[in-house]
Motif scaffolding. Structure first.
Motif, PDB file in Angstrom:
ATOM      1  N   LYS A 149       0.923  -1.136  -0.008  1.00 15.97           N
ATOM      2  CA  LYS A 149       0.102   0.002   0.069  1.00 15.97           C
ATOM      3  C   LYS A 149       0.849   1.370   0.060  1.00 15.97           C
ATOM      4  N   ASP A 152       2.184   1.420  -3.489  1.00 16.98           N
ATOM      5  CA  ASP A 152       1.292   2.245  -4.450  1.00 16.98           C
ATOM      6  C   ASP A 152       1.174   3.786  -4.251  1.00 16.98           C
ATOM      7  N   ASN A 153       1.128   4.075  -3.008  1.00 17.40           N
ATOM      8  CA  ASN A 153       1.073   5.668  -2.643  1.00 17.40           C
ATOM      9  C   ASN A 153       2.436   6.477  -3.025  1.00 17.40           C
ATOM     10  N   THR A 156       2.161   6.807  -6.874  1.00 19.38           N
ATOM     11  CA  THR A 156       1.383   8.081  -7.318  1.00 19.38           C
ATOM     12  C   THR A 156       1.860   9.526  -6.935  1.00 19.38           C
ATOM     13  N   TYR A 158       1.897  10.516  -3.878  1.00 16.26           N
ATOM     14  CA  TYR A 158       1.146  10.904  -2.570  1.00 16.26           C
ATOM     15  C   TYR A 158       2.064  10.906  -1.366  1.00 16.26           C
ATOM     16  N   ALA A 159       2.788   9.790  -1.153  1.00 11.40           N
ATOM     17  CA  ALA A 159       3.855   9.359  -0.234  1.00 11.40           C
ATOM     18  C   ALA A 159       5.173   9.790  -0.639  1.00 11.40           C
ATOM     19  N   ASN A 181       1.656  17.270   1.051  1.00  7.62           N
ATOM     20  CA  ASN A 181       0.941  16.290   0.008  1.00  7.62           C
ATOM     21  C   ASN A 181      -0.545  16.115   0.078  1.00  7.62           C
ATOM     22  N   ARG A 187      -4.334  11.582  -5.514  1.00 11.44           N
ATOM     23  CA  ARG A 187      -3.481  10.623  -5.740  1.00 11.44           C
ATOM     24  C   ARG A 187      -3.298   9.347  -4.751  1.00 11.44           C
ATOM     25  N   LYS A 188      -3.968   9.626  -3.682  1.00 11.10           N
ATOM     26  CA  LYS A 188      -4.170   8.703  -2.517  1.00 11.10           C
ATOM     27  C   LYS A 188      -4.784   7.482  -3.097  1.00 11.10           C
ATOM     28  N   ASP A 189      -4.046   6.200  -2.801  1.00 10.00           N
ATOM     29  CA  ASP A 189      -4.346   4.874  -3.321  1.00 10.00           C
ATOM     30  C   ASP A 189      -4.713   3.830  -2.466  1.00 10.00           C
ATOM     31  N   ASN A 190      -5.887   3.641  -1.912  1.00  6.01           N
ATOM     32  CA  ASN A 190      -6.495   2.742  -0.852  1.00  6.01           C
ATOM     33  C   ASN A 190      -6.872   1.475  -1.495  1.00  6.01           C
TER      34      ASN A 190
END
Length: 201
Positions: A149, A152-153, A156, A158-159, A181, A187-190
């Motif tokens: 996870k 993933d971020n 994108t 986001y992280a 951010n 952009r957050k991917d959950n």
């Protein structure tokens, strides 16, 4: 233990787009300890107190949580302020969750908490593991060695991923980058299903 100064200076704030300091965060030097309460005071107050003979000394927090003596604040011949230490900025304390691998990294967590106790609001819990950073010191990372996870971020943007450091100014900058951010919520991917078991080895 002899006092370092009447007041101890831990943070600074600058007037935007100038080279003029606006204010400082100070503590009272009790001689054998640093006061628990801090105060934000403006530049003019510092100048006034220095003119009255009061003394000010920068303090630097280390990994053990203790303050160490830095340079003194002095008045220049033109009434300006001089000091030699770069200090963290006066900013809101960000809520932060410290995730770490309990088997190997508890020492790093403790050091991080010591370094940032006046920079963040620690919202961490004591349970929950992640793998320790396998790519420390390199300019690359191995996606298979991190929580997916997080990857993933990271993909994108986001992280963010940064090497561990004891430099409080860098730590504060990284925390602010992560905080900023938040404007990129798109952009957050959950999308991944929440893990229910610990996969750390």
């Amino acid at each position: 233990m002899a006092k370092w100064a009447d007041y101890l200076v831990s943070k600074e704030k600058w007037i935007p787009n100038t080279k003029t300091v606006d204010s400082f965060t100070i503590y009272i030097d009790n001689g054998d300890s640093v006061s628990n309460k801090s105060y934000d005071v403006n530049r003019n107050w510092i100048v006034e107190q220095l003119s009255k003979g009061m003394t000010f000394c920068c303090i630097i927090r280390k990994e053990n949580g203790k303050w160490y003596k830095g340079s003194y604040l002095t008045l220049s011949s033109r009434g300006g302020l001089n000091w030699n230490n770069n200090l963290p900025l006066i900013l809101p304390k960000r809520k932060s969750f410290i995730s770490y691998y309990h088997k190997d990294d508890s020492n790093y967590k403790e050091k991080f908490e010591n370094l940032t106790s006046d920079l963040i609001v620690n919202k961490s819990v004591e349970e929950g593991d992640i793998d320790s950073d396998p790519d420390y010191g390199s300019e690359k990372y191995s996606p298979i060695k991190y929580p997916q996870k997080f990857i993933d971020n990271l993909n994108t943007k986001y992280a963010i991923l940064r090497d561990y450091t004891t430099d409080r100014i860098k730590l504060q900058r990284y925390i602010e980058q992560a905080f900023d951010n938040r404007i990129y919520l798109s952009r957050k991917d959950n999308s991944r299903i929440q893990m229910k078991i610990n996969t750390c080895s």
